[in-house]
Design an enzyme around this catalytic site. Structure first.
Site, short mmCIF file in Angstrom:
data_model
loop_
_atom_site.label_atom_id
_atom_site.label_comp_id
_atom_site.label_asym_id
_atom_site.label_seq_id
_atom_site.Cartn_x
_atom_site.Cartn_y
_atom_site.Cartn_z
N THR A 13 1.23 44.62 46.96
CA THR A 13 0.26 44.35 45.89
C THR A 13 0.90 43.82 44.61
O THR A 13 0.19 43.31 43.74
CB THR A 13 -0.51 45.65 45.55
N GLY A 14 2.23 43.95 44.46
CA GLY A 14 2.90 43.55 43.22
C GLY A 14 3.17 42.06 43.18
O GLY A 14 2.78 41.31 44.08
N VAL A 16 6.06 40.37 43.39
CA VAL A 16 6.95 39.92 44.47
C VAL A 16 6.24 40.06 45.82
O VAL A 16 6.32 39.18 46.68
CB VAL A 16 8.29 40.70 44.44
N CYS A 148 17.55 38.87 40.29
CA CYS A 148 17.13 37.46 40.24
C CYS A 148 18.10 36.56 39.46
O CYS A 148 18.53 35.52 39.98
CB CYS A 148 15.71 37.37 39.68
N GLN A 174 14.91 35.01 30.26
CA GLN A 174 14.22 35.41 31.48
C GLN A 174 12.70 35.48 31.31
O GLN A 174 12.18 35.96 30.29
CB GLN A 174 14.76 36.78 31.95
N GLY A 178 9.41 38.37 35.58
CA GLY A 178 10.54 39.17 36.04
C GLY A 178 10.33 40.65 35.83
O GLY A 178 11.04 41.48 36.43
N LYS A 203 23.92 44.44 36.07
CA LYS A 203 23.76 43.84 37.41
C LYS A 203 24.44 42.48 37.47
O LYS A 203 25.11 42.15 38.44
CB LYS A 203 22.26 43.67 37.73
N HIS A 240 13.85 31.81 35.36
CA HIS A 240 14.91 32.32 34.50
C HIS A 240 15.90 31.19 34.21
O HIS A 240 16.40 30.54 35.14
CB HIS A 240 15.67 33.46 35.18
N THR A 326 10.80 34.85 41.02
CA THR A 326 10.11 35.64 42.05
C THR A 326 10.13 34.96 43.42
O THR A 326 9.75 35.56 44.41
CB THR A 326 8.66 35.96 41.64
#
Ligand code: NAP
Length: 361
Positions: A13-14, A16, A148, A174, A178, A203, A240, A326
């Site tokens: 549902t999100g 991504v 990402c 970004q 995101g 990250k 991004h 995404t």
């Protein structure tokens, strides 16, 4: 026609998750048969979930009913777009229950036994999967894609490998997508730049070292590159932008560096994987490119655009990279990982095993 493999989506549902549904609509190898999300969404038809992304909502998934995040009825192969707050434990439970999880979430990325993959960069790291299953006694497994911005940064560095990148200074701008949905409050985002995204710089400073590392008998030996990152959130919907300065161990003329970007391809292109772009990196000449509005959907959002390559007075060269966060940075990245696993035989074992266990019930 070849029989397609049943797949599921955790977190369908999100933002991504919706990209997964969009990308799977006409996939030649995979057929979406099962979706899951939080208890807030479980029991609803997918058609009832508001559509949040630019590609139009495909209708094929409308009648799928959203399940709870439990492996019992899930197919052998599941994509995960779960919020990181729940992804760690949930993905482990699915792997233990014999499912191969292709994840976007950060939770398992730096586990030394979990492949962190960009198929053009380090397809050989997929071999970690058998060690992982053995060590954790899982019938299934977990494969991850990077953060990402890390995807775009690392693809550029991978193309520069012949010149031995040593140090990297990187600043990102970004997009709002995101942060998922609803993400950053409008009053914080509009007309503004937020110079902090939790966890993002760490990250970008660590994941590329694993991705560009060497697979040895003892696991991954990290690449010896030093990266210094600053991340900002800007009022852009998708895409991004990554501004990079790179110190190369072997000096190279600007034209040679550009040629390295333009000629760079990998296993996905050799194998003709369905989601692979013809050119993973596309160089644009104009002084004012790449731009999210003009370049983010290049090759369906799977190609990364580079521009503004020039000498750097501090390091060797500097340039600007842009990717769809995404798609190439999330759902498309995971789909390409699954295609690589399928094309190289890593999926076969799961699918065959599940079919056999169904027969023996
Ligand atoms: P999102 O729009 O917030 O979607 C999160 C998903 O997780 C929804 O499907 C949500 O279901 C589900 N969820 C939340 N809490 C849950 C719970 N307690 N139990 C079960 N499911 C739960 O986030 P997103 O942007 O799609 O990101 C998904 C994942 O991909 C995250 O781990 C993120 O870090 C990673 N990622 C995102 C991007 C990006 O650019 N957005 C890029 C790379 C990686 P409900 O709708 O039912 O709440």
């Amino acid at each position: 026609m070849v029989e397609r493999i049943d797949v599921g989506i955790l977190g369908a549902t999100g933002v991504v998750g919706q990209h997964f549904v969009s990308l799977l609509a006409e996939h030649p190898w995979f057929r979406l048969t099962w979706i899951a999300a939080s208890d807030r969404s479980a029991g609803r038809r997918y058609a009832e979930i508001p559509w949040r992304i630019v590609p139009p909502r495909p209708t094929f998934a409308d009648d799928l009913v959203i399940s709870r995040v439990e492996p019992d009825a899930a197919p052998s192969l599941v994509f995960s777009a779960l919020d990181a707050a729940v992804a760690g434990e949930a993905e482990t439970a699915f792997a233990r229950a014999g499912r191969l999880v292709i994840s976007n979430a950060r939770n398992h990325r730096m586990d030394p036994l979990v492949p962190l993959l960009i198929p053009e960069v380090n397809p050989d790291h997929l071999k970690l999967l058998s060690q992982q299953r053995h060590a954790y006694e899982w019938d299934g497994g977990i494969i991850t894609n990077p953060n990402c911005s890390t995807v775009f940064l690392t693809m550029a560095l991978a193309a520069l490998r012949p010149f031995r990148p040593q140090r990297v200074l990187v600043t990102t701008l970004q997009a709002l997508s995101g942060a998922g949905y609803p993400g950053v409050p409008a009053l914080d985002a509009v007309g503004n730049v937020i110079p902090f995204i939790a966890g993002e710089e760490q990250k970008m400073e660590t994941e590329p070292l694993k991705l560009l590392g060497t697979l040895t008998e003892d696991g991954i030996e990290n690449a010896g590159i030093i990266i210094s990152a600053q991340a900002t959130r800007v009022p852009v919907a998708d895409g991004h932008t990554v501004a990079m300065s790179v110190l190369l161990g072997q000096d190279a003329a600007v034209q040679e560096i550009r040629a390295a970007f333009e000629s760079w391809t990998g296993v996905p292109q050799q194998l003709g994987l369905p989601t692979a772009p013809a050119r993973p990196l596309v160089y644009v000449d104009a002084d004012d490119r790449p731009q999210p509005k003009l370049d983010v959907m290049r090759d369906g959002g799977m190609a990364v655009t580079i521009g503004r390559l020039r000498r750097c007075p501090l390091f060797t060269c500097k340039f600007v990279v842009l990717g769809h966060n995404t798609i190439r940075g999330a759902a498309g990245a995971a789909l390409l990982n699954a295609e690589l696993a399928h094309a190289t035989g890593a999926l076969k074992r799961d699918v065959v095993q599940r079919k056999q266990s169904k027969l023996s019930v």
